[in-house]
Design a protein around this motif. Structure first.
Motif, PDB file in Angstrom:
ATOM      1  N   LEU A   1     -46.221  66.368  74.235  1.00 52.60           N
ATOM      2  CA  LEU A   1     -47.275  65.544  73.234  1.00 52.60           C
ATOM      3  C   LEU A   1     -48.381  66.696  72.630  1.00 52.60           C
ATOM      4  O   LEU A   1     -48.837  67.432  73.599  1.00 52.60           O
ATOM      5  N   PHE A   2     -48.329  66.639  71.290  1.00 53.82           N
ATOM      6  CA  PHE A   2     -49.353  67.633  70.611  1.00 53.82           C
ATOM      7  C   PHE A   2     -50.641  66.952  70.476  1.00 53.82           C
ATOM      8  O   PHE A   2     -50.533  65.944  69.903  1.00 53.82           O
ATOM      9  N   SER A   3     -51.665  67.239  71.018  1.00 52.79           N
ATOM     10  CA  SER A   3     -52.830  66.549  70.891  1.00 52.79           C
ATOM     11  C   SER A   3     -53.987  67.459  70.112  1.00 52.79           C
ATOM     12  O   SER A   3     -54.098  68.619  70.668  1.00 52.79           O
TER      13      SER A   3
ATOM     14  N   LYS B   1     -51.340  70.888  64.239  1.00 49.98           N
ATOM     15  CA  LYS B   1     -50.281  70.248  65.191  1.00 49.98           C
ATOM     16  C   LYS B   1     -49.001  69.955  64.237  1.00 49.98           C
ATOM     17  O   LYS B   1     -47.956  70.014  64.712  1.00 49.98           O
ATOM     18  N   THR B   2     -48.995  69.361  63.041  1.00 49.55           N
ATOM     19  CA  THR B   2     -48.130  69.258  62.071  1.00 49.55           C
ATOM     20  C   THR B   2     -47.332  70.568  61.974  1.00 49.55           C
ATOM     21  O   THR B   2     -46.122  70.572  61.735  1.00 49.55           O
ATOM     22  N   LEU B   3     -47.974  71.668  61.494  1.00 57.62           N
ATOM     23  CA  LEU B   3     -47.496  73.078  61.397  1.00 57.62           C
ATOM     24  C   LEU B   3     -46.491  73.302  62.706  1.00 57.62           C
ATOM     25  O   LEU B   3     -45.654  73.999  62.451  1.00 57.62           O
ATOM     26  N   ALA B   4     -47.089  73.002  63.912  1.00 61.70           N
ATOM     27  CA  ALA B   4     -46.425  73.490  64.893  1.00 61.70           C
ATOM     28  C   ALA B   4     -45.146  72.740  65.302  1.00 61.70           C
ATOM     29  O   ALA B   4     -44.160  73.230  65.603  1.00 61.70           O
ATOM     30  N   ALA B   5     -45.423  71.461  64.600  1.00 62.34           N
ATOM     31  CA  ALA B   5     -43.853  70.534  64.857  1.00 62.34           C
ATOM     32  C   ALA B   5     -42.910  71.099  63.621  1.00 62.34           C
ATOM     33  O   ALA B   5     -41.949  71.243  64.171  1.00 62.34           O
ATOM     34  N   LEU B   6     -43.604  71.576  62.453  1.00 61.72           N
ATOM     35  CA  LEU B   6     -42.385  71.914  61.885  1.00 61.72           C
ATOM     36  C   LEU B   6     -41.865  73.293  62.052  1.00 61.72           C
ATOM     37  O   LEU B   6     -40.912  73.886  61.539  1.00 61.72           O
ATOM     38  N   LEU B   7     -42.766  74.124  62.650  1.00 62.81           N
ATOM     39  CA  LEU B   7     -42.426  75.390  62.992  1.00 62.81           C
ATOM     40  C   LEU B   7     -41.280  75.261  63.933  1.00 62.81           C
ATOM     41  O   LEU B   7     -40.323  76.130  64.207  1.00 62.81           O
ATOM     42  N   THR B   8     -41.468  74.521  64.904  1.00 64.37           N
ATOM     43  CA  THR B   8     -40.421  74.058  66.015  1.00 64.37           C
ATOM     44  C   THR B   8     -39.139  73.667  65.541  1.00 64.37           C
ATOM     45  O   THR B   8     -38.047  73.998  65.887  1.00 64.37           O
ATOM     46  N   ALA B   9     -39.207  72.652  64.306  1.00 68.85           N
ATOM     47  CA  ALA B   9     -38.120  72.521  63.717  1.00 68.85           C
ATOM     48  C   ALA B   9     -37.316  73.362  63.129  1.00 68.85           C
ATOM     49  O   ALA B   9     -36.021  73.624  63.146  1.00 68.85           O
ATOM     50  N   LYS B  10     -37.970  74.482  62.510  1.00 69.22           N
ATOM     51  CA  LYS B  10     -37.538  75.591  61.790  1.00 69.22           C
ATOM     52  C   LYS B  10     -36.603  76.335  62.948  1.00 69.22           C
ATOM     53  O   LYS B  10     -35.694  76.825  62.657  1.00 69.22           O
TER      54      LYS B  10
ATOM     55  N   MET C   1     -44.250  64.591  70.102  1.00 66.75           N
ATOM     56  CA  MET C   1     -45.066  63.457  69.462  1.00 66.75           C
ATOM     57  C   MET C   1     -46.487  64.232  69.342  1.00 66.75           C
ATOM     58  O   MET C   1     -47.011  65.012  69.876  1.00 66.75           O
ATOM     59  N   THR C   2     -47.171  63.823  68.155  1.00 66.43           N
ATOM     60  CA  THR C   2     -48.396  64.311  67.918  1.00 66.43           C
ATOM     61  C   THR C   2     -49.580  63.215  67.764  1.00 66.43           C
ATOM     62  O   THR C   2     -49.172  62.061  67.579  1.00 66.43           O
ATOM     63  N   THR C   3     -50.662  63.387  68.207  1.00 62.46           N
ATOM     64  CA  THR C   3     -51.811  62.283  68.265  1.00 62.46           C
ATOM     65  C   THR C   3     -53.189  63.108  68.099  1.00 62.46           C
ATOM     66  O   THR C   3     -53.356  64.115  68.406  1.00 62.46           O
TER      67      THR C   3
ATOM     68  N   PHE D   1     -54.454  71.222  70.785  1.00 66.49           N
ATOM     69  CA  PHE D   1     -54.747  72.219  69.499  1.00 66.49           C
ATOM     70  C   PHE D   1     -56.292  72.164  69.409  1.00 66.49           C
ATOM     71  O   PHE D   1     -56.892  71.022  68.742  1.00 66.49           O
ATOM     72  N   ASN D   2     -56.983  73.090  69.988  1.00 68.65           N
ATOM     73  CA  ASN D   2     -58.589  73.092  69.780  1.00 68.65           C
ATOM     74  C   ASN D   2     -58.816  74.001  68.583  1.00 68.65           C
ATOM     75  O   ASN D   2     -58.107  74.708  67.786  1.00 68.65           O
TER      76      ASN D   2
END
Length: 309
Positions: free
Chosen positions: A101-103, A110-119, A195-197, A219-220
């Protein structure tokens, strides 16, 4: 004979003489195997609408992203290592099944981290199914996305803004999502669920235990050095005044998430262009930070009143 044969998510209906039924089924099985092994979706990143993600469009953003040091360390150890170092993980008896869970607040990366993970996943042969935020989503859509991800595993399933489900439906939706995820995890499954929240506090504590959620990555806001790095990624070094006091710049934007700091850098660069100078000064950066204050306060207020979308 009238027959039906399942291929992927569809059925093929056909009529055949009984003596040819075996040959037809062998042909359809060969088609099924071809789709399973050579599907255009295997090893690619795509949405449930069958639209492929083009990482070239966001390459610059992914190259210029800056995470807090602790966040980046967790991303490397808890997510990316499974994708990039599968043999080492196997030697450590680390399961290739991971629920993360990305919080963090809006604009925190968070979204950039998710997309970087996808790449990273696609670069290493993983299939990525991406479900962007879209208001109220039906549970069957989530279930379908998970099934597609498992079909073309090793796979990554990205579910953005799970808090949308929390707000638009009921407080028990997250439990339902986790149950759906558990349903696709069987022996031998190789899958990472991310998942992100924005609202970690709305998720019941019992659902956050290891086993239901293996890792929470927060993600602070950025620290002083990370803030400087992010600004320098968006303004060339030779365009930044050598006399900038970075501590004062940080004080002007310390509460801002990364998305606001990027906006601040762009605003300061435009000030320099308007002033017909090649140098971005400390005053320009501080002024840009002040000019974003109203927008930041409005977003914060929306979050606290539950009106943030």
């Amino acid at each position: 004979l009238k027959c039906a044969f399942s291929i992927g998510d569809n059925f093929v209906y056909y009529e055949v003489k009984e003596r040819f039924q075996k040959e037809v089924e062998e042909l359809l099985n060969a088609v099924q195997e071809e789709l399973d092994q050579r599907s255009i979706y295997r090893g690619k990143a795509f949405t449930l609408d069958r639209e492929f993600l083009d990482f070239a469009d966001i390459a610059t953003e992914l190259e210029n992203v800056v995470f807090p040091a602790e966040t980046e360390a967790l991303l490397k150890a808890q997510v990316w290592a499974i994708i990039e170092e599968p043999e080492s993980c196997a030697a450590m008896k680390v399961s290739p099944k991971r629920k993360v869970l990305f919080s963090g607040p809006f604009g925190s990366g968070k979204t950039l981290a998710a997309l970087l993970t996808a790449k990273k996943g696609v670069d290493n042969g993983w299939t990525v199914v991406y479900m962007p935020p879209s208001g109220k989503r039906e549970m069957r859509a989530i279930e379908f996305g998970l099934l597609v991800m498992r079909k073309y595993q090793p796979g990554i399933f990205l579910l953005e803004d799970i808090d949308h489900e929390q707000r638009f439906s009921d407080p028990f939706v997250f439990r339902q999502v986790l149950s759906q995820i558990d349903g696709v995890f069987s022996k031998g499954t190789k899958a990472i669920i991310i998942m992100t929240t924005n609202f970690k506090e709305k998720i019941a504590g019992g659902l956050l235990r290891p086993g239901r959620i293996d890792q929470i990555i927060d993600f602070n806001t950025l620290g002083p050095e990370e803030t400087r790095q992010l600004i320098q990624k968006h303004i060339p070094d030779n365009r930044l005044d050598a006399d900038i006091n970075w501590d004062e710049v940080y004080q002007a934007c310390s509460q801002y998430p990364p998305s606001f700091i990027k906006g601040m850098a762009t605003s300061a660069a435009l000030q320099a262009v308007a002033a017909k100078t090649n140098t971005v000064t400390q005053d320009m950066l501080v002024n840009a930070a002040k000019n974003l204050h109203y927008q930041y306060e409005a977003c914060e207020k929306a979050l606290t009143t539950g009106q943030y979308l």
